[in-house]
Design a protein around this motif. Sequence first.
Motif, PDB file in Angstrom:
ATOM      1  N   PRO A 233       0.795  -1.228   0.000  1.00  0.00           N
ATOM      2  CA  PRO A 233       0.000   0.000   0.000  1.00  0.00           C
ATOM      3  C   PRO A 233       0.825   1.274   0.000  1.00  0.00           C
ATOM      4  CG  PRO A 233      -0.957  -1.603   1.499  1.00  0.00           C
ATOM      5  CD  PRO A 233       0.369  -2.161   1.049  1.00  0.00           C
ATOM      6  N   VAL A 234       2.000   1.232   0.631  1.00  0.00           N
ATOM      7  CA  VAL A 234       2.869   2.423   0.677  1.00  0.00           C
ATOM      8  C   VAL A 234       3.264   2.874  -0.721  1.00  0.00           C
ATOM      9  CG1 VAL A 234       5.077   3.328   1.487  1.00  0.00           C
ATOM     10  CG2 VAL A 234       3.727   1.826   2.965  1.00  0.00           C
ATOM     11  N   ALA A 235       3.414   1.909  -1.638  1.00  0.00           N
ATOM     12  CA  ALA A 235       3.822   2.232  -3.002  1.00  0.00           C
ATOM     13  C   ALA A 235       2.727   2.948  -3.773  1.00  0.00           C
ATOM     14  CB  ALA A 235       4.229   0.971  -3.748  1.00  0.00           C
ATOM     15  N   LEU A 236       1.515   2.919  -3.248  1.00  0.00           N
ATOM     16  CA  LEU A 236       0.382   3.526  -3.950  1.00  0.00           C
ATOM     17  C   LEU A 236       0.045   4.909  -3.430  1.00  0.00           C
ATOM     18  CD1 LEU A 236      -1.928   0.341  -3.981  1.00  0.00           C
ATOM     19  CD2 LEU A 236      -0.427   1.156  -5.810  1.00  0.00           C
ATOM     20  N   ARG A 237       0.783   5.383  -2.438  1.00  0.00           N
ATOM     21  CA  ARG A 237       0.454   6.683  -1.811  1.00  0.00           C
ATOM     22  C   ARG A 237       1.370   7.788  -2.304  1.00  0.00           C
ATOM     23  NH1 ARG A 237       0.182   3.914   4.193  1.00  0.00           N
ATOM     24  NH2 ARG A 237      -1.642   2.605   3.782  1.00  0.00           N
TER      25      ARG A 237
END
Length: 237
Positions: A233-237
Amino acid sequence: MTERDAEAPGLARLAGLIADETRAACLLALLDGRAWTAGELARHAGVAASTVSEHLGKLVAGGLLTEERQGRHRYVRLADERVAQLVEYLAAQVAPQAAARRPRTLRASSAGSAMARGRTCYDHLAGRLGISVTDALTGRGLLRQDTGFALTDAGLGWFDAAGIPLTATGRRPLARACLDWTERRPHLAGVAGAALCKHALDTGWCVRIGSERAVKVTPAGEAALSELLGIDPVALR
């Protein structure tokens, strides 16, 4: 004159259609895949409505746009995916120059960051979001990139299991590579790319933000993409 030389006049006319800053701004705006009115495009390009109307007429006549009328309103959109691919590819060629220019305002900087993080490219996902999805599909053996983009049998099964129908229309390929103008790498386009983008927007995995093409992954989208593709999820923020 050879057969290839005979194509030169048509190529010159096509290049001339795009070689105008106002028309280029309209084409880039229409990469969001939606239909725009002439007034909306005029405000976007910062020109008078009469001016943009003349430009849109040339783009429609040249086959780059299609138009339809509803009452007093005239709507235009990109003619097809091939036009979107052409515009996105050309934009990718000037991206390094654009990146070298610092945004003049905080708002412009924020908008640029949002577009780079995630956006629609005509009807598929682009930016870091599009690249993350493409890499995840490839890493899991669902998408091949060795001889062009192609879904594997496992990939076809993944789309079916995820409830994302792949309905082929016309000559559009099932999977196609599209050069991402901010990431400088190909992301997934074609029928599969469009179906995945539509599903993401319809289910609320992603939502549009602002008046540009930017999209944002929601908490529900982060959870779904983590479960289905193992994307952090961090890669999508």
